[in-house]
Scaffold this active site. Structure first.
Site, PDB file in Angstrom:
ATOM      1  N   TYR A 153       3.005  -3.443   8.685  1.00  0.00           N
ATOM      2  CA  TYR A 153       1.754  -3.591   7.924  1.00  0.00           C
ATOM      3  C   TYR A 153       1.042  -2.250   7.706  1.00  0.00           C
ATOM      4  CZ  TYR A 153      -0.505  -4.177  12.574  1.00  0.00           C
ATOM      5  OH  TYR A 153      -0.942  -4.020  13.862  1.00  0.00           O
ATOM      6  N   LYS A 168      -2.627   2.733  11.429  1.00  0.00           N
ATOM      7  CA  LYS A 168      -1.179   2.915  11.294  1.00  0.00           C
ATOM      8  C   LYS A 168      -0.829   3.459   9.911  1.00  0.00           C
ATOM      9  CE  LYS A 168       0.516   1.209  15.282  1.00  0.00           C
ATOM     10  NZ  LYS A 168       1.307   1.985  16.250  1.00  0.00           N
ATOM     11  N   PRO A 194       8.425  -1.093  13.347  1.00  0.00           N
ATOM     12  CA  PRO A 194       9.074  -2.261  13.961  1.00  0.00           C
ATOM     13  C   PRO A 194       8.408  -3.562  13.530  1.00  0.00           C
ATOM     14  CG  PRO A 194       8.176  -0.710  15.633  1.00  0.00           C
ATOM     15  CD  PRO A 194       7.554  -0.383  14.311  1.00  0.00           C
TER      16      PRO A 194
END
Ligand code: HXC
Ligand code: NAP
Length: 290
Positions: A153, A168, A194
């Site tokens: 995401y 992120k 991941p």
């Protein structure tokens, strides 16, 4: 059982710093790097956890592991991490920015401090480590490799983990930006995104209590399973190593096809029972002729 993929001794002579290395995926990657011969520095806030993991790994592999307490949000602690690493191993070759903070919550329930806590661990922490180690490599004219652990995401965004998603995606942008700017110094930057890999830290904060049954991650994955830690460790060791010497600025997704399943317009038609397809086909063929 999934086996290690790299050849024996592939990381001998390399010193690798793994943030968040005492638990979960950081611990799994670190264990494999040590099996491949690397010197390790594990860092996070909890020295006791780090020390126990370091002992476990050294006992298993016979290779040195230095535990260092460091809150990646604090630049002076990160600078001290670098000093302690150099003091013990003389140099550092690779950095894995793996430390993270996260929990599910409707965004409107978050305080300003809840938001900034997650952003500071994930984004500021990664910046602090990358900048501190990077400046040292550049001054010493030393080649190096950085691996950032993001999430799928980071590219798509996601509700209910918004501080983590923002941070992120910042880390992913940092990866791509520095891959170009610092390529001339021989410093590579790559990322891994991941999908679900069961860890205590993530599962307790993302699927607490009986949410695990209701939202079982494996149902979202086309391969109908979650990831195995060794699968991630194999990819991480490869991307960090000189075998991946021409890979720079890349993000590799390892999620069994999970995010694509969510993205494809018609993928949820998997829910149609096979015996219904004859009647659906007939209906379409009829309307073709009308
Ligand atoms: C709303 C919350 C909250 C919650 C904490 N806060 N938990 N708000 N809902 N569930 C608020 C607090 O009230 C406080 O704000 C602020 O957040 C900081 O909380 P602290 O507990 O003081 O912070 P700290 O001790 O620094 O702990 C940080 C943490 C914690 C992020 C909250 O969860 C942590 O230590 N996490 C580290 C490990 C981790 O998160 N691992 C999972 C990574 S998984 P106020 O305003 O009250 O002061 C991952 C994978 C994603 O990233 C992808 C999976 C597929
Ligand atoms: P985890 O075990 O909770 O790992 C997070 C680590 O970060 C912990 O070791 C924690 O140690 C450390 N940490 C937190 N705040 C820190 C700080 N301020 N300074 C230094 N270290 C800090 O969870 P995990 O699942 O293994 O996650 C590892 C990485 O994989 C994270 O980047 C996560 O976003 C990513 N990821 C995981 C999954 C998954 O399914 N598990 C999926 C996608 C991405 P301390 O508490 O001791 O500080």
């Amino acid at each position: 059982m999934i086996e290690g993929a790299l050849k024996e001794n592939a990381l001998v002579g390399k010193t690798i710093v793994v943030t968040g290395g005492g638990t979960g995926l950081g611990k799994a990657m670190a264990t494999y790097f040590s099996e491949l011969g690397a010197n390790l520095v594990l860092t996070s806030r909890k020295l006791e956890v780090l020390t126990q993991t370091a002992e476990e790994i050294t006992t298993k592999t016979g290779n040195p592991v230095l535990p260092v307490a460091c809150d990646v949000r604090e630049i002076n602690q990160v600078e001290s991490l670098l000093e302690q690493t150099i003091e013990r191993f003389s140099r550092v070759d690779m950095l894995v920015n793996n430390a993270a903070g996260n929990f599910i919550s409707p965004t409107e329930r978050l305080s300003a401090n809840a938001f900034s806590t997650v952003i500071d661990i994930v984004l500021k922490g990664t910046v602090n480590c990358t900048l501190t180690f990077g400046k040292d490599w550049i001054t010493k004219k030393q080649k190096a490799s950085v691996l950032n652990i993001v999430t799928t995401y980071a590219s798509t965004g996601s509700g209910f983990v918004v501080p983590s998603a923002i941070a992120k995606s910042g880390v992913l942008t940092l990866t791509r930006s520095l891959a170009v700017e610092w390529g001339k110094y021989g410093i590579r930057h790559n990322a891994i995104a991941p999908g679900p890999f069961p860890t205590k830290g993530a599962w307790e904060r993302l699927l607490p209590g009986d949410l695990l049954e209701k939202f079982d991650f494996k149902n979202r994955v086309p391969l109908k399973r979650v990831g195995d830690h060794q699968e991630l460790s194999n990819l991480a060791a490869f991307l960090l190593s000189d075998f991946a010497g021409f890979i720079n600025g890349e993000v590799v997704t390892i999620d069994g096809g999970e995010w694509l399943q969510g993205a494809g317009e018609f993928n949820n038609m998997e829910a149609i029972p096979p015996q219904m397809w004859d009647s659906i086909e007939n209906t379409i063929r009829k309307s073709n002729k009308s």
